[in-house]
Design a protein around this motif. Structure first.
Motif, PDB file in Angstrom:
ATOM      1  N   ALA A   1       0.831  -1.206   0.000  1.00 34.49           N
ATOM      2  CA  ALA A   1       0.000   0.000   0.000  1.00 34.49           C
ATOM      3  C   ALA A   1       0.866   1.256   0.000  1.00 34.49           C
ATOM      4  O   ALA A   1       0.566   2.240  -0.682  1.00 34.49           O
ATOM      5  CB  ALA A   1      -0.936  -0.013   1.201  1.00 34.49           C
ATOM      6  N   LEU A   2       1.959   1.234   0.738  1.00 34.22           N
ATOM      7  CA  LEU A   2       2.863   2.389   0.758  1.00 34.22           C
ATOM      8  C   LEU A   2       3.498   2.594  -0.612  1.00 34.22           C
ATOM      9  O   LEU A   2       3.617   3.733  -1.091  1.00 34.22           O
ATOM     10  CB  LEU A   2       3.939   2.214   1.834  1.00 34.22           C
ATOM     11  CG  LEU A   2       4.991   3.318   1.913  1.00 34.22           C
ATOM     12  CD1 LEU A   2       4.355   4.683   2.119  1.00 34.22           C
ATOM     13  CD2 LEU A   2       6.004   3.016   3.014  1.00 34.22           C
TER      14      LEU A   2
ATOM     15  N   GLU B   1       0.913   4.244  -2.647  1.00 37.74           N
ATOM     16  CA  GLU B   1       0.681   5.629  -2.197  1.00 37.74           C
ATOM     17  C   GLU B   1       1.797   6.560  -2.677  1.00 37.74           C
ATOM     18  O   GLU B   1       1.543   7.720  -3.024  1.00 37.74           O
ATOM     19  CB  GLU B   1       0.585   5.664  -0.666  1.00 37.74           C
ATOM     20  CG  GLU B   1       0.269   7.016  -0.075  1.00 37.74           C
ATOM     21  CD  GLU B   1      -1.138   7.516  -0.355  1.00 37.74           C
ATOM     22  OE1 GLU B   1      -1.371   8.723  -0.138  1.00 37.74           O
ATOM     23  OE2 GLU B   1      -1.997   6.732  -0.800  1.00 37.74           O
TER      24      GLU B   1
ATOM     25  N   LEU C   1      -3.266   4.782   3.442  1.00 39.60           N
ATOM     26  CA  LEU C   1      -2.809   3.518   2.852  1.00 39.60           C
ATOM     27  C   LEU C   1      -3.941   2.511   2.722  1.00 39.60           C
ATOM     28  O   LEU C   1      -3.949   1.663   1.828  1.00 39.60           O
ATOM     29  CB  LEU C   1      -1.680   2.901   3.681  1.00 39.60           C
ATOM     30  CG  LEU C   1      -0.413   3.743   3.857  1.00 39.60           C
ATOM     31  CD1 LEU C   1       0.672   2.923   4.556  1.00 39.60           C
ATOM     32  CD2 LEU C   1       0.095   4.274   2.522  1.00 39.60           C
TER      33      LEU C   1
END
Length: 242
Positions: free
Chosen positions: A187-188, A191, A205
């Motif tokens: 997710a990071l 992002e 996130l």
């Protein structure tokens, strides 16, 4: 299960230094304890059973302080990871800590802000253990929080999360759970390609988990059950209770 408790504490405490304080926020005294002890004390029920990871700003004094406080408080498994540079935000701080500590992608992680107190915290019920992630929230005012917009239906599921953008009245306490560290890392990475905010925060996130069909929940608590100590004003108010 709850996995590892990850506490990023690499912020510069800039507001506190600007206000004339000479110690980092987490070292400040409060009611015979440190701000650190109040924050970490949220998890007193888990000191014996869960591993803790503290990610600190550069400086031997930061490591020494955390190690001494953990020994004093009775945290059985505490690792302290020292950063070498300022990060692009809390989420990046956590990622560097997870990598530095060799945390496996399959490991569950629970992230918590060092400037928040949750006296007597307990992990929410079994239903939450089946989710890909969850955030703790309270019903609040103002526009300076992280937020959760609830999904349709009766279950406490999140449709969207946001940083400093009031999409609902569900404000995050600063407690974030991911069932797998690998989901946090993925997710990071997503992002970073299109950051929602100037800094890399944790709350946004979850949109990447939700976007690929992951189930993200929210655990709603009473506002009276959480205490904030992130600004000089909040700290001063705690020093001089009404």
């Amino acid at each position: 299960g709850p996995g590892m408790i990850v506490i990023p504490m690499a912020g510069r405490s800039q507001r506190f230094f600007d206000a004339g304080y000479t110690l980092p926020k987490f070292m400040l005294p409060l009611g015979g304890e440190s701000v650190f002890a109040h924050a970490v004390g949220s998890f007193a029920a888990y000191f014996a059973s869960l591993p803790f990871l503290f990610i600190v700003a550069p400086g031997a004094e930061n490591i020494a302080f955390v190690e001494a406080e953990c020994a004093r408080l009775g945290v059985a498994s505490a690792r302290v990871l020292e950063l070498t540079a300022i990060t692009a935000g809390q989420a990046e701080t956590v990622a560097i800590g997870l990598d530095g500590a060799g945390i496996d992608d399959a490991e569950p992680i629970t992230i918590f802000n060092i400037d928040t107190f949750r006296p007597g915290f307990e992990f929410p019920g079994a239903w939450f253990a089946g989710l890909d992630g969850w955030l703790e929230v309270f019903e609040g005012e103002g526009a300076n929080w992280s937020y959760v917009r609830p999904a349709e239906g009766d279950l406490p599921l999140a449709a969207e999360t946001a940083e400093k953008r009031r999409i609902s009245n569900l404000c995050c306490t600063g407690l974030y759970h991911f069932a797998r560290a690998g989901d946090f890392r993925a997710a990071l990475a997503a992002e970073r390609l299109a950051p929602q905010a100037a800094e890399l925060y944790v709350a946004p996130l979850y949109n990447h988990l939700i976007g690929r069909g992951g189930k993200t929940g929210y655990s709603l608590i009473d506002p009276a059950d959480v205490i904030f100590c992130g600004t000089p004003q909040e700290y001063q108010a705690l020093l001089t209770p009404a």
